[in-house]
Design a protein around this motif. Structure first.
Motif, PDB file in Angstrom:
ATOM      1  N   MET A   1       0.853  -1.181   0.000  1.00  0.00           N
ATOM      2  CA  MET A   1       0.000   0.000   0.000  1.00  0.00           C
ATOM      3  C   MET A   1       0.895   1.239   0.000  1.00  0.00           C
ATOM      4  O   MET A   1       1.772   1.378   0.839  1.00  0.00           O
ATOM      5  CB  MET A   1      -0.907  -0.046   1.225  1.00  0.00           C
ATOM      6  N   ALA A   2       0.665   2.145  -0.892  1.00  0.00           N
ATOM      7  CA  ALA A   2       1.513   3.324  -1.069  1.00  0.00           C
ATOM      8  C   ALA A   2       1.557   4.202   0.180  1.00  0.00           C
ATOM      9  O   ALA A   2       2.607   4.720   0.542  1.00  0.00           O
ATOM     10  CB  ALA A   2       1.042   4.143  -2.265  1.00  0.00           C
ATOM     11  N   GLU A   3       0.405   4.376   0.859  1.00  0.00           N
ATOM     12  CA  GLU A   3       0.380   5.223   2.043  1.00  0.00           C
ATOM     13  C   GLU A   3       1.291   4.664   3.125  1.00  0.00           C
ATOM     14  O   GLU A   3       2.051   5.382   3.747  1.00  0.00           O
ATOM     15  CB  GLU A   3      -1.048   5.356   2.604  1.00  0.00           C
ATOM     16  N   TRP A   4       1.201   3.358   3.370  1.00  0.00           N
ATOM     17  CA  TRP A   4       2.020   2.745   4.407  1.00  0.00           C
ATOM     18  C   TRP A   4       3.496   2.850   4.061  1.00  0.00           C
ATOM     19  O   TRP A   4       4.324   3.105   4.903  1.00  0.00           O
ATOM     20  CB  TRP A   4       1.603   1.299   4.606  1.00  0.00           C
ATOM     21  N   ASN A  92      -0.019  14.701  11.364  1.00  0.00           N
ATOM     22  CA  ASN A  92      -0.847  14.722  10.154  1.00  0.00           C
ATOM     23  C   ASN A  92      -0.731  13.413   9.382  1.00  0.00           C
ATOM     24  O   ASN A  92      -1.730  12.887   8.891  1.00  0.00           O
ATOM     25  CB  ASN A  92      -0.446  15.891   9.252  1.00  0.00           C
ATOM     26  N   LEU A  93       0.481  12.880   9.271  1.00  0.00           N
ATOM     27  CA  LEU A  93       0.686  11.610   8.569  1.00  0.00           C
ATOM     28  C   LEU A  93      -0.077  10.479   9.235  1.00  0.00           C
ATOM     29  O   LEU A  93      -0.803   9.727   8.577  1.00  0.00           O
ATOM     30  CB  LEU A  93       2.175  11.250   8.541  1.00  0.00           C
ATOM     31  N   ALA A 112      -9.275  11.333   3.784  1.00  0.00           N
ATOM     32  CA  ALA A 112      -8.404  12.473   4.078  1.00  0.00           C
ATOM     33  C   ALA A 112      -7.488  12.761   2.882  1.00  0.00           C
ATOM     34  O   ALA A 112      -7.124  11.866   2.139  1.00  0.00           O
ATOM     35  CB  ALA A 112      -7.573  12.185   5.323  1.00  0.00           C
ATOM     36  N   PRO A 113      -7.135  14.007   2.689  1.00  0.00           N
ATOM     37  CA  PRO A 113      -6.339  14.392   1.512  1.00  0.00           C
ATOM     38  C   PRO A 113      -4.987  13.703   1.467  1.00  0.00           C
ATOM     39  O   PRO A 113      -4.406  13.383   2.488  1.00  0.00           O
ATOM     40  CB  PRO A 113      -6.176  15.893   1.657  1.00  0.00           C
ATOM     41  N   MET A 114      -4.516  13.484   0.271  1.00  0.00           N
ATOM     42  CA  MET A 114      -3.231  12.823   0.063  1.00  0.00           C
ATOM     43  C   MET A 114      -2.058  13.790   0.259  1.00  0.00           C
ATOM     44  O   MET A 114      -0.926  13.391   0.076  1.00  0.00           O
ATOM     45  CB  MET A 114      -3.156  12.237  -1.354  1.00  0.00           C
TER      46      MET A 114
END
Length: 118
Positions: A1-4, A92-93, A112-114
């Motif tokens: 997953m890109a966010e992680w 925030n992250l 939530a915004p990227m």
């Protein structure tokens, strides 16, 4: 997953053993920055938030306008850095990642915004 992956590249980890408090025990938290998750009596995640003072913010949730009407317990973890800007960036992250991943019922911006995650 890109966010992680974005978070792990910064060597930031979300603790697996988050302390848990209730209305009666929230004063055991410190006045430090962190992320918190609010759960109802059915163990359903209701809300994810961030704050620069966990104790104050939990007091507001338990005794504020809504007076803890759906709050059974809160899990939290601290986020502390010497630099205020970096600390806020990490808050925030964490918050953005957890809202996007866990989709709590009462977070208004469940997607939530990227802007914090690349």
């Amino acid at each position: 997953m890109a966010e992680w992956e974005s978070i792990t590249k910064l060597n930031v980890k979300i603790p697996e053993d988050e302390p848990e408090v209730t209305r009666e025990t929230y004063k055991s938290t410190q006045r430090r920055s962190g992320i918190y998750k609010i759960f109802n009596q059915d163990e359903e995640l209701m809300y994810v938030g961030q704050t620069t003072n966990i104790r104050r913010r939990l007091y507001e949730h338990f005794y504020g306008k809504r007076k803890g009407y759906f709050i059974e317990k809160v899990r939290y973890f601290y986020v502390d850095y010497n630099d205020e800007f970096i600390e806020q960036s990490y808050l925030n992250l964490y918050e953005t990642y957890l809202i996007r991943d866990l989709k709590p019922r009462y977070n208004v911006h469940q997607t939530a915004p990227m802007r914090y995650l690349k």
